[in-house]
Design a protein around this motif. Structure first.
Motif, mmCIF file in Angstrom:
data_model
loop_
_atom_site.group_PDB
_atom_site.id
_atom_site.type_symbol
_atom_site.label_atom_id
_atom_site.label_comp_id
_atom_site.label_asym_id
_atom_site.label_seq_id
_atom_site.Cartn_x
_atom_site.Cartn_y
_atom_site.Cartn_z
ATOM 1 N N ALA A 139 0.873 -1.136 -0.109
ATOM 2 C CA ALA A 139 0.070 0.032 0.041
ATOM 3 C C ALA A 139 0.860 1.119 0.116
ATOM 4 O O ALA A 139 1.868 1.365 0.460
ATOM 5 C CB ALA A 139 -0.937 -0.158 1.165
ATOM 6 N N PRO A 140 0.279 2.350 -0.568
ATOM 7 C CA PRO A 140 1.377 3.433 -0.829
ATOM 8 C C PRO A 140 1.632 4.122 0.445
ATOM 9 O O PRO A 140 2.920 4.873 0.311
ATOM 10 C CB PRO A 140 0.560 4.584 -1.679
ATOM 11 C CG PRO A 140 -0.910 3.862 -1.570
ATOM 12 C CD PRO A 140 -1.050 2.477 -1.103
ATOM 13 N N GLU A 221 -0.948 -7.769 -4.759
ATOM 14 C CA GLU A 221 -0.366 -6.622 -4.735
ATOM 15 C C GLU A 221 -1.511 -5.325 -5.009
ATOM 16 O O GLU A 221 -1.739 -4.384 -4.222
ATOM 17 C CB GLU A 221 0.805 -6.053 -5.411
ATOM 18 C CG GLU A 221 1.911 -7.247 -4.889
ATOM 19 C CD GLU A 221 3.068 -6.952 -5.822
ATOM 20 O OE1 GLU A 221 4.304 -7.102 -5.341
ATOM 21 O OE2 GLU A 221 3.190 -6.712 -7.001
ATOM 22 N N ARG A 225 -3.253 -2.721 -2.259
ATOM 23 C CA ARG A 225 -2.788 -1.147 -2.412
ATOM 24 C C ARG A 225 -4.568 -0.536 -2.739
ATOM 25 O O ARG A 225 -4.452 0.622 -2.502
ATOM 26 C CB ARG A 225 -2.225 -0.930 -3.968
ATOM 27 C CG ARG A 225 -0.707 -1.262 -3.742
ATOM 28 C CD ARG A 225 0.069 -0.568 -4.859
ATOM 29 N NE ARG A 225 -0.622 -1.269 -6.223
ATOM 30 C CZ ARG A 225 0.000 -2.149 -6.905
ATOM 31 N NH1 ARG A 225 0.747 -2.805 -6.418
ATOM 32 N NH2 ARG A 225 -0.585 -2.329 -7.965
#
Length: 245
Positions: A139-140, A221, A225
């Motif tokens: 996650a960012p 992924e 995210r």
């Protein structure tokens, strides 16, 4: 863990016994897997954008009204290990197909009455509230994505065959017989051990699982995210016949 938007970033300390309980429940390892059930087909397009395609009234009514992210798992058959995983996002009042991936489910297929060691994935609608794995959270940044517990304790035992070693690099807990707000490998089973547990979305190794749903690394992924607690994400999962019922 995070509460009220505060992200869980600490590395979990999990007892070995608890870890083995969670991993065996998820079916990791050669004894928990079998051949897949054939090539998956894409989910049928929706004729009605107000509904999730292929999901009948029985399960649709169990999707919370506030949910705006649905991971739909379309099993190829009652006794098949092959499935297609699709992420739907609600914008306004319409559901939009976001991404899809070929995946796998329990090596013996699906059941509406899951029990420990039956090698079938449970049919139903379950919330997605906690994640974790061996690798860093994709996650960012802080405050984004599902609460994530990173720990080497998720690593599959090295006595398993090598294709299974990376199954739990990323996992998302499916809230079946578990306590929300805990790491995915927490062993607590509110409905008792006989009902099974430790059922996750996790990395695919090319064949069926003992009860989990697996998909490629890129898919895991993307979900990590994209899924957000504020969107109340759920998984709707089952063989196509049970999903339509």
């Amino acid at each position: 863990m995070r509460s009220g938007g505060v992200r869980r970033t600490a590395v979990a300390t999990v007892a070995v016994a608890s870890l083995l309980t969670a991993l065996s429940a998820c079916g990791g390892g050669p004894s928990g897997h079998g051949a897949d059930g054939g090539a998956p087909r894409p989910a049928a397009p929706s004729a009605d954008p107000m509904e999730i395609p292929g999901v009948g009234d029985r399960l649709r009514e169990r999707i919370p009204a506030e949910s705006r992210q649905v991971v739909a798992v379309y099993g190829e058959g009652k006794d098949s290990a092959a499935s297609t995983v699709v992420l739907y996002t609600k914008r306004g009042s319409a559901w939009h197909r976001d991404r899809s991936w070929a995946g796998h489910n329990g090596k013996k297929g699906w059941t509406t009455d899951h029990h420990e060691n039956d090698d079938r994935s449970p049919v139903g609608v379950f919330s997605l509230s906690d994640a974790g794995g061996v690798l860093p959270d994709p996650a960012p940044g802080p405050g984004t994505g599902l609460p994530y517990t990173r720990s080497s304790s998720f690593a599959a035992p090295r006595w398993w065959a090598k294709p299974y070693w990376h199954d739990f690099d990323y996992v998302i807990a499916i809230d079946y017989n578990r306590v929300q707000g805990t790491p995915p490998n927490d062993p607590t089973r509110p409905e008792g051990a006989a009902k099974g547990g430790g059922i996750w979305l996790h990395m695919d190794h090319g064949s069926g699982t003992s009860a989990c749903v697996s998909l490629p690394k890129a898919g895991m992924e993307y979900l990590l995210r994209t899924l957000e607690p504020e969107q109340h994400p759920v998984v709707v999962m089952g063989d196509r016949a049970d999903l339509r019922a």
